[in-house]
Design an enzyme around this catalytic site. Structure first.
Site, PDB file in Angstrom:
ATOM      1  N   SER A 137       4.728  39.257 -40.727  1.00 47.34           N
ATOM      2  CA  SER A 137       3.277  39.365 -40.621  1.00 47.34           C
ATOM      3  C   SER A 137       2.743  39.715 -41.997  1.00 47.34           C
ATOM      4  CB  SER A 137       2.924  40.484 -39.639  1.00 47.34           C
ATOM      5  OG  SER A 137       1.559  40.817 -39.716  1.00 47.34           O
ATOM      6  N   TYR A 150       3.727  49.094 -35.970  1.00 51.77           N
ATOM      7  CA  TYR A 150       3.853  47.630 -36.051  1.00 51.77           C
ATOM      8  C   TYR A 150       4.262  47.212 -37.469  1.00 51.77           C
ATOM      9  CZ  TYR A 150       2.482  42.687 -35.979  1.00 51.77           C
ATOM     10  OH  TYR A 150       2.476  41.307 -36.081  1.00 51.77           O
TER      11      TYR A 150
HETATM   12  N1  LIG Z   1      -1.127  36.269 -33.709  1.00 53.97           N
HETATM   13  C1  LIG Z   1      -1.224  36.861 -34.874  1.00 53.97           C
HETATM   14  O1  LIG Z   1      -2.338  37.064 -35.393  1.00 53.97           O
HETATM   15  C2  LIG Z   1       0.014  37.291 -35.606  1.00 53.97           C
HETATM   16  C3  LIG Z   1      -0.128  37.739 -36.921  1.00 53.97           C
HETATM   17  C4  LIG Z   1       0.991  38.152 -37.627  1.00 53.97           C
HETATM   18  C5  LIG Z   1       2.232  38.097 -37.024  1.00 53.97           C
HETATM   19  N2  LIG Z   1       2.365  37.669 -35.752  1.00 53.97           N
HETATM   20  C6  LIG Z   1       3.712  37.659 -35.165  1.00 53.97           C
HETATM   21  O2  LIG Z   1       3.924  36.419 -34.527  1.00 53.97           O
HETATM   22  C7  LIG Z   1       4.896  36.596 -33.496  1.00 53.97           C
HETATM   23  C8  LIG Z   1       4.399  35.896 -32.232  1.00 53.97           C
HETATM   24  O3  LIG Z   1       3.254  36.569 -31.762  1.00 53.97           O
HETATM   25  P1  LIG Z   1       2.027  35.827 -31.060  1.00 53.97           P
HETATM   26  O4  LIG Z   1       0.858  36.065 -31.897  1.00 53.97           O
HETATM   27  O5  LIG Z   1       2.377  34.450 -30.683  1.00 53.97           O
HETATM   28  O6  LIG Z   1       1.862  36.777 -29.780  1.00 53.97           O
HETATM   29  P2  LIG Z   1       2.011  36.557 -28.214  1.00 53.97           P
HETATM   30  O7  LIG Z   1       1.229  35.379 -27.770  1.00 53.97           O
HETATM   31  O8  LIG Z   1       1.706  37.879 -27.614  1.00 53.97           O
HETATM   32  O9  LIG Z   1       3.562  36.209 -28.052  1.00 53.97           O
HETATM   33  C9  LIG Z   1       4.548  37.171 -28.163  1.00 53.97           C
HETATM   34  C10 LIG Z   1       5.811  36.650 -27.501  1.00 53.97           C
HETATM   35  O10 LIG Z   1       6.848  37.631 -27.651  1.00 53.97           O
HETATM   36  C11 LIG Z   1       7.450  37.803 -26.370  1.00 53.97           C
HETATM   37  N3  LIG Z   1       8.105  39.083 -26.201  1.00 53.97           N
HETATM   38  C12 LIG Z   1       7.580  40.323 -26.171  1.00 53.97           C
HETATM   39  N4  LIG Z   1       8.539  41.234 -25.959  1.00 53.97           N
HETATM   40  C13 LIG Z   1       9.712  40.550 -25.880  1.00 53.97           C
HETATM   41  C14 LIG Z   1      11.055  40.916 -25.675  1.00 53.97           C
HETATM   42  N5  LIG Z   1      11.422  42.189 -25.485  1.00 53.97           N
HETATM   43  N6  LIG Z   1      11.994  39.948 -25.658  1.00 53.97           N
HETATM   44  C15 LIG Z   1      11.661  38.654 -25.816  1.00 53.97           C
HETATM   45  N7  LIG Z   1      10.390  38.230 -25.986  1.00 53.97           N
HETATM   46  C16 LIG Z   1       9.436  39.180 -26.034  1.00 53.97           C
HETATM   47  C17 LIG Z   1       6.311  37.603 -25.391  1.00 53.97           C
HETATM   48  O11 LIG Z   1       6.854  37.360 -24.111  1.00 53.97           O
HETATM   49  P3  LIG Z   1       6.127  37.883 -22.749  1.00 53.97           P
HETATM   50  O12 LIG Z   1       5.031  36.898 -22.449  1.00 53.97           O
HETATM   51  O13 LIG Z   1       7.230  37.867 -21.767  1.00 53.97           O
HETATM   52  O14 LIG Z   1       5.596  39.260 -23.017  1.00 53.97           O
HETATM   53  C18 LIG Z   1       5.644  36.389 -26.006  1.00 53.97           C
HETATM   54  O15 LIG Z   1       6.337  35.224 -25.673  1.00 53.97           O
HETATM   55  C19 LIG Z   1       5.107  38.101 -33.349  1.00 53.97           C
HETATM   56  O16 LIG Z   1       6.304  38.485 -33.990  1.00 53.97           O
HETATM   57  C20 LIG Z   1       3.912  38.694 -34.081  1.00 53.97           C
HETATM   58  O17 LIG Z   1       4.167  39.972 -34.604  1.00 53.97           O
HETATM   59  C21 LIG Z   1       1.280  37.260 -35.024  1.00 53.97           C
END
Ligand SMILES: NC(=O)c1ccc[n+]([C@@H]2O[C@H](COP(=O)([O-])OP(=O)(O)OC[C@H]3O[C@@H](n4cnc5c(N)ncnc54)[C@H](OP(=O)(O)O)[C@@H]3O)[C@@H](O)[C@H]2O)c1
Length: 297
Positions: A137, A150
């Site tokens: 991130s 985080y």
């Molecule tokens: N969106 C942003 O603005 C942003 C910015 C910087 C970094 N990121 C990073 O991008 C990555 C993806 O996030 P996203 O934005 O796509 O968020 P998201 O839509 O909330 O997706 C997160 C995913 O992680 C899964 N997850 C959570 N706990 C888990 C576990 N214990 N084991 C396996 N899977 C698990 C969730 O599954 P469930 O549905 O089962 O909970 C979901 O599939 C993350 O690492 C996040 O930190 C996102």
């Protein structure tokens, strides 16, 4: 769909957001994607050509063993082209207030889970000279108030990625860090709900100290769902990292991440405090509150 490539890719956290979009993009490019989800209902929604959902909670040892076995015992003996460590959660609260169990949960998912699955799949990746993409991130480089847990987990993921790259690079395995800024996914609303629950449990003195900054951070997080790039755009960057024969060590996603990371390299800590504080001020009630964070403006 393009021609089948006869290669496997594991994507963690593929139920929603960046993970779901990445699984679909890589399947579209002809890979066979083992898409990690935690619920059967998500598996059913995702299943399709080139996408084989696998129950995978990265904090559950039995699930890690099962995915490693699935890769090793592939009936068509396809090599593992890549592991995309995407799963993540956001638990935002001030350092003083966040219960230790929540600190541990944040690190269990965002760091130890990624390490566990990396260890389990490294033998296959060494065999295939594959690629590991760790989704960090902008918070892996620059920390907002309330993001201690985080960002701490993401800073650590960045460090572990650097160590790993220097350990396995000479053995043919590529290690790439992806640093998104705001991406429109579920994570913002999920994080806000968690922050709200944590606020509900805070004693009055802590609320008096931190409610203003928490409200501003939550308002800012809400804005990410308007200003952020799409999950599909993020998936294109990850797919590029996966398929490049000589990928960069780091890719940013979104202009906000690119600008902030570039600017942060030239600023002193105090200078960055001021940038962070002024930025958050825009989201404080009234838009011009003093916000008791980050030192003097
Ligand atoms: N969106 C942003 O603005 C942003 C910015 C910087 C970094 N990121 C990073 O991008 C990555 C993806 O996030 P996203 O934005 O796509 O968020 P998201 O839509 O909330 O997706 C997160 C995913 O992680 C899964 N997850 C959570 N706990 C888990 C576990 N214990 N084991 C396996 N899977 C698990 C969730 O599954 P469930 O549905 O089962 O909970 C979901 O599939 C993350 O690492 C996040 O930190 C996102």
């Amino acid at each position: 769909m393009s021609t089948a490539r006869n290669e496997l890719i594991v994507v963690t956290g593929a139920s929603t957001g960046i993970g779901a979009a990445t699984a679909k993009e890589l399947a579209h490019r002809g890979f066979h994607v083992l898409a990690g989800v935690r619920r059967e209902v998500d598996a059913d929604a995702l299943r399709g050509p080139g996408i084989e959902p696998c129950i995978l909670d990265i904090t559950a040892e039995s699930d890690i063993v099962a995915i490693a076995d699935r890769v090793a015992d592939d009936p068509r003996h396809r090599p593992l082209r890549a592991l995309v460590n995407n799963a993540g959660i956001a638990i935002n609260a001030p350092v003083e207030t966040l219960p230790m169990a929540q600190w541990r949960r944040q690190f269990d998912v965002n760091l130890f889970g990624q390490i566990a699955i990396t260890q389990a799949l490294l033998p296959a990746l060494l065999n295939s000279a594959g690629t590991i993409v760790n989704v960090s991130s902008v918070g892996g480089k620059v920390v907002m108030p309330t993001y201690g847990a985080y960002a701490g987990s993401k800073f650590a993921l960045e460090a572990v990625s650097d160590a790993l790259r220097r350990e396995v690079g000479a053995l043919g395995v590529k290690v790439v860090v992806v640093e998104p800024g705001a991406v429109k996914t579920e994570i913002a609303e999920r994080g806000i709900a968690t922050s709200q629950e944590l606020m509900n449990d805070m004693p009055a003195d802590q609320l008096a100290r931190y409610s203003e900054v928490l409200d501003a951070v939550m308002a800012q997080a809400r804005s990410f769902n308007e200003t952020g790039v799409s999950a599909e755009a993020a998936a294109m960057v990850i797919a590029r990292a996966v398929t490049a024969s000589r990928p960069r060590t780091r890719y940013t996603i979104g202009r906000d991440a690119a600008i902030l990371l570039r600017v942060s390299r030239f600023l002193t800590d105090r200078g960055l405090d001021r940038v962070v504080r002024l930025n958050l001020k825009r989201f404080a009630a009234g838009g011009n509150q003093p916000l008791g964070v980050g030192g003097r403006a």
